[in-house]
Each structure stands twice: as structure tokens, then as C-alpha cells.
Design a protein around this motif. Structure first.
Motif, PDB file in Angstrom:
ATOM      1  N   UNK A 214      11.446   8.075   6.316  1.00  0.00           N
ATOM      2  CA  UNK A 214      11.220   7.614   4.926  1.00  0.00           C
ATOM      3  C   UNK A 214       9.970   6.216   4.802  1.00  0.00           C
ATOM      4  N   UNK A 215      10.074   5.077   6.631  1.00  0.00           N
ATOM      5  CA  UNK A 215       9.275   4.524   6.506  1.00  0.00           C
ATOM      6  C   UNK A 215       7.504   5.071   6.279  1.00  0.00           C
ATOM      7  N   UNK A 216       7.626   6.239   7.926  1.00  0.00           N
ATOM      8  CA  UNK A 216       5.772   6.755   7.145  1.00  0.00           C
ATOM      9  C   UNK A 216       5.709   7.188   5.687  1.00  0.00           C
ATOM     10  N   UNK A 217       6.848   8.453   5.030  1.00  0.00           N
ATOM     11  CA  UNK A 217       6.342   8.141   3.810  1.00  0.00           C
ATOM     12  C   UNK A 217       5.682   6.883   3.100  1.00  0.00           C
ATOM     13  N   UNK A 218       6.431   6.250   2.909  1.00  0.00           N
ATOM     14  CA  UNK A 218       6.235   4.422   2.498  1.00  0.00           C
ATOM     15  C   UNK A 218       4.614   3.900   2.818  1.00  0.00           C
ATOM     16  N   UNK A 219       5.017   4.295   4.390  1.00  0.00           N
ATOM     17  CA  UNK A 219       3.027   4.142   5.265  1.00  0.00           C
ATOM     18  C   UNK A 219       2.189   4.852   4.087  1.00  0.00           C
ATOM     19  N   UNK A 220       2.130   5.863   4.132  1.00  0.00           N
ATOM     20  CA  UNK A 220       1.040   6.396   3.746  1.00  0.00           C
ATOM     21  C   UNK A 220       0.841   7.074   2.753  1.00  0.00           C
ATOM     22  N   UNK A 221       2.256   6.331   1.791  1.00  0.00           N
ATOM     23  CA  UNK A 221       1.993   6.864   0.381  1.00  0.00           C
ATOM     24  C   UNK A 221       1.127   5.072   0.001  1.00  0.00           C
ATOM     25  N   UNK A 222       1.242   4.130   0.792  1.00  0.00           N
ATOM     26  CA  UNK A 222       0.437   2.779   1.017  1.00  0.00           C
ATOM     27  C   UNK A 222      -0.423   3.458   1.545  1.00  0.00           C
ATOM     28  N   UNK A 223      -1.246   3.901   2.131  1.00  0.00           N
ATOM     29  CA  UNK A 223      -2.587   4.432   2.598  1.00  0.00           C
ATOM     30  C   UNK A 223      -3.335   5.165   1.220  1.00  0.00           C
ATOM     31  N   UNK A 225      -2.528   4.790  -2.154  1.00  0.00           N
ATOM     32  CA  UNK A 225      -2.848   3.406  -2.924  1.00  0.00           C
ATOM     33  C   UNK A 225      -4.454   2.932  -2.894  1.00  0.00           C
ATOM     34  N   UNK A 226      -3.885   2.092  -0.781  1.00  0.00           N
ATOM     35  CA  UNK A 226      -5.747   1.702  -1.111  1.00  0.00           C
ATOM     36  C   UNK A 226      -6.313   1.951  -0.609  1.00  0.00           C
ATOM     37  N   UNK A 227      -6.284   3.543  -0.764  1.00  0.00           N
ATOM     38  CA  UNK A 227      -7.346   4.358  -0.246  1.00  0.00           C
ATOM     39  C   UNK A 227      -8.113   3.769   1.522  1.00  0.00           C
ATOM     40  N   UNK A 228      -6.896   3.927   2.351  1.00  0.00           N
ATOM     41  CA  UNK A 228      -7.323   3.838   3.776  1.00  0.00           C
ATOM     42  C   UNK A 228      -7.215   5.160   4.494  1.00  0.00           C
ATOM     43  N   UNK A 229      -7.913   5.006   5.505  1.00  0.00           N
ATOM     44  CA  UNK A 229      -8.002   6.380   7.138  1.00  0.00           C
ATOM     45  C   UNK A 229      -8.005   7.579   5.631  1.00  0.00           C
ATOM     46  N   UNK A 230      -8.566   7.818   4.940  1.00  0.00           N
ATOM     47  CA  UNK A 230      -9.433   9.611   4.881  1.00  0.00           C
ATOM     48  C   UNK A 230      -9.487  10.322   6.014  1.00  0.00           C
ATOM     49  N   UNK A 231     -10.404   9.971   6.336  1.00  0.00           N
ATOM     50  CA  UNK A 231     -10.850  10.667   7.712  1.00  0.00           C
ATOM     51  C   UNK A 231      -9.378  12.109   8.330  1.00  0.00           C
TER      52      UNK A 231
END
Length: 326
Positions: A214-223, A225-231
Motif C-alpha cells: 500500500x505504501x509503495x502504491x501510494x508513493x507511485x500514485x504520487x509520482x 500525479x506530480x509527473x516524477x521519475x518518468x524514466x
């Protein structure tokens, strides 16, 4: 120089005492501690009020606030020129505040210019074999840090209130990864960073695989949303959706030819976690050492799957709300 400690809480009855104990034991006492409660339904508020005789606590309530909103509320209310931010669920080294505030002193002979932002550090405080493996798999150690590139967690960071004002605070539109966006904004503003590796916050990793997922799902969802770490996310999708489906039939057809490729994949995915975990195994029973080592590949793959599921959810949110920053 007035120093304010800020944090947000929500239903932290069990973890709060060790944090408050560690704040009471600081060698550099804070002038004030601003705590914003996001709507606790347990005894968190009662526990905080019981500490007001021992610590300079100011308790604010903001039911429904996300972490960014809570932090901004706390900083807005703070009197201090220097803001030290941490989180519930951690235990701070006795010199945490002292190490964080030292680089702000323009008389400090170890640097030519006083800092605007000081990056503290954080280390795991595992209590089970699973938590040892999780820490080794997901958390860097201090020797891996490049100070000039390090993006601090807001569980261990200090900054001038003027720096916070300059970047308009934490991004209240974002529920996860908000501290990374705050870091990026501070760097983009040309503010001076310093690294304080001995300003350490100890925190306990997630207790089980479900909570970690759940923690990493939410972290990635935040990525997303914020357009982070696409590569990074594209590399992950390529690994699991292209390389792995190609490697499996190759293994069935020519196992000897595929073996070096499997070894390279294993080294790429698991070498760093196993290198980190080695010193962490000291003092553990042999059975716990074996469990910790067995958990590492499971945790690594679970985290990757959680990220691959969470990231497109965040991207979909961002496309729906095109007016959101980034």
C-alpha cells in the motif's frame, strides 16, 4: 535564533511517546513545537496535552488536512526563524536539532556561506526479520548519499521560514511525494543546501508485506500525479513487460544461453539490498538471518508491482486535473 519544530499527526497514540521522549532529550532544546492533528479518533490529542507540562507544545487541529496542509499550517503558526520538520512515528537522536541548526550559523567556520536548507538523515529502526529486509531493500545508507544531489525527507529537514515562504510552502494539491516537490522547489529557487548526516531520525519500516504494498502504491500514485521519475517507471515497465517475457521463453529454448542474463538481472535487482543487509544481520538468530535474506527478492518484486499499478493511477489523475502543478 528561535527554533521551531513542526510535525503532523493522526492516530499516533502508540508511536507518539517515543518521539516526544526524544524531543525532550534534545541537547539543543526547541523554543516551540507546533503539532497539527489531522483528525485523530484515538487518544493522540490526550497524549499530546499530557506533554504540555514537559515540552513547549502548541497543538492545532485541522481535521481532514493532508500532510502538506498540516505542515503549512504549523509553519505559518511558528515563531521561529528556523523550522525543523519531522514526522510522527520516529525517534530522534539527542543531537538532532543541534546538528540541523549548526549550518545556519554564518559564523560556522566549516562553510563559507550559511545554509538556507539543511538535509538531515534517517535510518531504519527494524524490529523483525521482515523489517530488516525491507529496510535493506528500500532505504539508502549514508555512504551512498551524494550530498549535492540528496533530496531530504521531511522527517528530518530544517529550513529558514523565509525559504518556505519563497517557494510558497508545501504543495497542498499533492497527498504523497509532497516533500520531494518541496525539495525541488527549494533547489529551483537557488537556495543553499547543507547536509547534516548526524541529524538522524530513526523510524520503523512497515510491519508486513501488505502495508508495504500500500505504501509503495501510494508513493507511485504520487509520482504519477506530480509527473516524477518518468524514466525510472519506464525502465520498470520495460523490465517486467518486455525483458522478462522475452527471457522466459529463451530459458526454455536455450537455458545455458539464458543463464548469464538471469545472473545479470539478479545482480541488478538484488546486489545492493544484500550488500546493505549484511551488517544488519549481526546479532540476529540464524533463523532470522535466513528469513531476512529470503524476504529481499519478495519485497523487491512486490514494491515494483505496487509502483507499476500506482503510477498510471496518478497519471490518470493528473490528466483529469490538467490545472494541477507539474
Amino acid at each position: 535564533m528561535i527554533v521551531s519544530v513542526i510535525l503532523t499527526v493522526k492516530n499516533e497514540t502508540e508511536s507518539l511517546p517515543r518521539l516526544l521522549d526524544s524531543l525532550a532529550a534534545q541537547t539543543h532544546a526547541p523554543d516551540e513545537i507546533i503539532v497539527v492533528d489531522g483528525g485523530s479518533t484515538d487518544t493522540t490529542l490526550d497524549g499530546l496535552r499530557a506533554w504540555t507540562t514537559r515540552l513547549p507544545l502548541e497543538i492545532l487541529t485541522q481535521p481532514g488536512a493532508n500532510i502538506s496542509q498540516g505542515r503549512n499550517t504549523a509553519i505559518r503558526a511558528a515563531r521561529g526563524e528556523i523550522i525543523c520538520s519531522t514526522d510522527a512515528g520516529v525517534r530522534l537522536d539527542p543531537n538532532w536539532i543541534a546538528e540541523l541548526v549548526e549550518p545556519f550559523d554564518d559564523k560556522n567556520q566549516s562553510q563559507s556561506v550559511a545554509a538556507d536548507v539543511v538535509s538531515g538523515f534517517f535510518v531504519p529502526d527494524p524490529q523483525t526479520a521482515f523489517e530488516v529486509a525491507l529496510a535493506a531493500t528500500t532505504l539508502p545508507i549514508v555512504s551512498e548519499i551524494v550530498p549535492e544531489q540528496f533530496l531530504p525527507s521531511s522527517r528530518s529537514i530544517a529550513f529558514r521560514k523565509s525559504a518556505w515562504e519563497r517557494v510558497r510552502g508545501y504543495p497542498e494539491w499533492l497527498d504523497y511525494c509532497e516533500d520531494l516537490i518541496f525539495d525541488f522547489d527549494l533547489r529551483a529557487a537557488g537556495l543553499r543546501f547543507a547536509f547534516a548526516p548526524r541529524a538522524v531520525a530513526h523510524f520503523r519500516p512497515r510491519e508486513n508485506l501488505r502495508a508495504f504494498f500500500k505504501q509503495y502504491y501510494l508513493y507511485a500514485r504520487g509520482d504519477g500525479k506530480a509527473n516524477l521519475w518518468l524514466k525510472r517507471h519506464l525502465i520498470r515497465y520495460t523490465t517486467y513487460c518486455v525483458a522478462l517475457p522475452t527471457l522466459i521463453p529463451l530459458t526454455l529454448i536455450a537455458p545455458l544461453a539464458a543463464l548469464p542474463l538471469w545472473l545479470l538481472a539478479a545482480i541488478a535487482m538484488f546486489l545492493i539490498p544484500y550488500r546493505r543487509v549484511t551488517p544488519m544481520l549481526r546479532g540476529l538468530a540464524i533463523s532470522d538471518r535466513l528469513r531476512a535474506m529470503a524476504w529481499i527478492p519478495i519485497i523487491r518484486i512486490t514494491g515494483d508491482v505496487a509502483k507499476m499499478i500506482g503510477y498510471p493511477v496518478g497519471v490518470a489523475w493528473r490528466r483529469k486535473y490538467q490545472n494541477a502543478p507539474r
